[in-house]
Scaffold this active site. Structure first.
Site, short mmCIF file in Angstrom:
data_model
loop_
_atom_site.label_atom_id
_atom_site.label_comp_id
_atom_site.label_asym_id
_atom_site.label_seq_id
_atom_site.Cartn_x
_atom_site.Cartn_y
_atom_site.Cartn_z
N THR A 116 0.81 -1.22 0.00
CA THR A 116 0.00 0.00 0.00
C THR A 116 0.84 1.27 0.00
O THR A 116 0.30 2.36 -0.22
CB THR A 116 -0.91 0.03 1.24
OG1 THR A 116 -0.10 0.04 2.43
CG2 THR A 116 -1.84 -1.17 1.26
N CYS A 143 2.46 3.08 9.33
CA CYS A 143 1.50 3.13 10.44
C CYS A 143 2.22 3.05 11.77
O CYS A 143 3.39 2.67 11.85
CB CYS A 143 0.53 1.95 10.37
SG CYS A 143 -0.38 1.78 8.83
N CYS A 168 -2.12 0.45 14.89
CA CYS A 168 -3.09 0.81 13.85
C CYS A 168 -4.28 -0.15 13.88
O CYS A 168 -4.10 -1.39 13.90
CB CYS A 168 -2.44 0.78 12.48
SG CYS A 168 -3.56 1.28 11.14
N CYS A 182 -4.59 5.73 11.43
CA CYS A 182 -3.93 5.74 12.75
C CYS A 182 -3.08 6.99 12.99
O CYS A 182 -2.60 7.21 14.09
CB CYS A 182 -3.07 4.49 12.94
SG CYS A 182 -1.57 4.42 11.93
N ASP A 186 17.12 13.92 50.40
CA ASP A 186 15.86 14.65 50.51
C ASP A 186 15.07 14.15 51.72
O ASP A 186 14.93 12.93 51.94
CB ASP A 186 15.05 14.44 49.23
CG ASP A 186 13.70 15.12 49.30
OD1 ASP A 186 13.65 16.33 49.07
OD2 ASP A 186 12.70 14.42 49.59
#
Length: 511
Positions: free
Chosen positions: A56, A60, A64, A94, A461
């Site tokens: 494609t 992504c 996704c 996405c 501390d």
């Protein structure tokens, strides 16, 4: 939290300057792990790597919602810029460009991480690649080679990917003319803007706008969603920011932490409120060119790119910390939008209560801050240069602290101390420790909250020692340092869990 006067030497608890995540560094080079993450839609890996699909030609985030592609069609990249350079376009479903950033760039101290923090802060857009290289102390060629080796893209490509994301935000959340969007996103021309948007999103800017979300309902205000990796415990994060808010600069109003921001091209006012799956961000900018920089600074302040699963898994190995982690997982380390500002506030807060520190900071803001017009907020926090001319009478504190304050301001103004996003953490510690009135507590608090070192630790501390004693741990600084070796590299997060055992406003959301 006030420091205890007894503390070990700095070398007892400062970590080496370069350290990487033991779990997921270079995860894109492990195809089997990447495939498992994609097939299980594991959102924890979003931002760690990107999945490109050969058939494609899109890329992504691992989570996704679209059905995972065949394994043989997957390719993995360490950055969106690398996927874009390889010819893949962003998935419209996405929105991989909007995923949380990689934790590596805020939690590592090496030159690549420094470069990524500087790029996110807009240095390439303002100063070019030579300016980035100069800040890092390397040649342009060395910087390009390092970034290409680790991220698959050079500084220009990484900055281009950031500009594309900024452009998409402006297209989708404002009604600005495209020419103004292009300028605000940092593009040199309309042509470059159009080409980049088409290349990255496979849509023209006009087409993107037709798909946009609702435009902000207040003119001049951008409404954004800042993603994070779950879980996130907002109590100490927003509680700390609200409880220590400097009058005129910060406030808690209508369920949101609000503050002013000093940015390269102007100023801004931001309102941030925690939501179940994101942090809602309402941002009013005087110059839209500062959008991506403002977002990056807010993300760093809220520690939104952290990997809470990795952190909490390590801390759970300590049987005394495990119940604290299980009760409220996902605690973050509250940061800052301006490291110099926080360093000044750290000095003002030495050996005094939270309320007294706010009072001191409010006085110097009223005396030297830059006035702005806003409902509830009145000033930008003064710069070190502003504070050089501050009337000493404003500093109602012991002389030793006045000396420390003056030394810090002079060092920051002259550049003798560098606390910027690209600072070398070990060098910054050494520079601070050389200043009069700076001991391990002050330096480590600055390292934790201003520099963003996830392994900063403050065993002296008082709040840490009280919590350790109540949990049955050793409470002397030396013994705590030894006990905390098992918490590395996440000791700053362990401090948040220890502090959370106390009944203090910093540990809870305001009513």
């Amino acid at each position: 939290m006030r420091p205890d006067r007894a503390a070990p030497s700095m070398s007892d608890f400062c970590r080496p300057p370069a350290r990487r995540s033991p779990m997921l560094d270079h995860v894109h080079e492990d195809p089997e792990r990447c495939v498992r993450a994609v097939q299980s839609k594991d959102a924890r890996f979003d931002g760690w790597f990107f999945t490109a699909v050969l058939t494609t030609r899109i890329y992504c985030r691992p989570s996704c919602p679209v059905a995972p592609p065949k394994v043989e069609n997957m390719r993995f990249y360490p950055s969106a810029a690398a996927a874009q350079q390889a010819g893949f376009r962003a998935c419209k479903r996405c929105r991989p460009d909007a995923s949380p950033g990689s934790p590596l760039w805020n939690h590592r101290a090496d030159s690549v991480a420094q470069a990524m923090r500087l790029i996110a802060d807009g240095v390439v857009d303002r100063e070019g690649v030579p300016g980035l290289a100069a800040r890092l102390g390397y040649s342009v060629r060395q910087v390009e080679r390092q970034l290409l080796a680790e991220l698959g893209a050079g500084p220009l490509a990484l900055a281009r990917a950031q500009r594309a994301q900024t452009a998409r935000l402006l297209i989708e959340t404002t009604a600005l003319p495209m020419a103004e969007v292009a300028l605000a996103a940092g593009f040199a021309s309309i042509r470059a803007f159009n080409e980049t948007v088409r290349s990255v999103f496979a849509l023209s800017p006009t087409d993107l706008r037709t798909r946009r979300r609702a435009v902000a309902d207040t003119p001049g205000v951008l409404s954004l969603r800042l993603p994070f990796r779950a879980p996130l415990c907002p109590d100490n994060l927003f509680g700390h920011l609200a409880a220590t808010a400097v009058p005129g600069v910060e406030e808690w109003r209508d369920g949101a932490y609000r503050r002013t921001l000093r940015l390269p091209h102007g100023h801004a006012v931001v309102a941030l409120s925690p939501q179940p799956d994101h942090v809602a961000c309402r941002l009013a900018l005087t110059d839209l060119r500062d959008l991506s920089i403002a977002i990056a600074r807010c993300r760093r302040m809220l520690d939104l790119d952290a990997d809470p699963v990795a952190v909490d898994d390590r801390l759970r190995t300590d049987p005394d910390l495990r119940p604290l982690v299980d009760k409220d997982p996902g605690r973050r380390v509250p940061g800052t939008v301006d490291a110099a500002e926080f360093a000044v506030r750290a000095v003002l807060g030495q050996q005094v209560s939270t309320a007294a520190a706010r009072t001191h900071a409010g006085r110097i803001v009223a005396a030297a801050g830059t006035p702005i017009a806003d409902v509830g907020l009145t000033h930008l926090f003064p710069t070190p240069d502003d504070l050089l001319s501050l009337d000493p009478a404003v500093l109602a504190m012991p002389n030793a602290r006045k000396v420390a304050f003056r030394a810090l301001v002079e060092a920051l103004a002259s550049g003798a101390v560098d606390l910027g996003v690209g600072a070398d953490w070990a060098k910054a510690r050494a520079e601070l420790l050389a200043l009069p009135g700076f001991g391990p507590w002050t330096v480590e608090v600055i390292a934790m909250r201003a520099l963003g070192d996830p392994d900063a630790f403050i065993p002296g501390d008082l709040g840490v020692r009280v919590a350790a004693r109540a949990l049955g741990m050793p409470d002397t600084p030396g013994a705590l340092v030894a006990r905390a070796q098992a918490w590395r590299p996440w000791r700053a997060y362990a401090v948040q869990y220890l502090w959370a055992t106390g009944d203090h406003a910093v540990n809870r959301l305001p009513a």
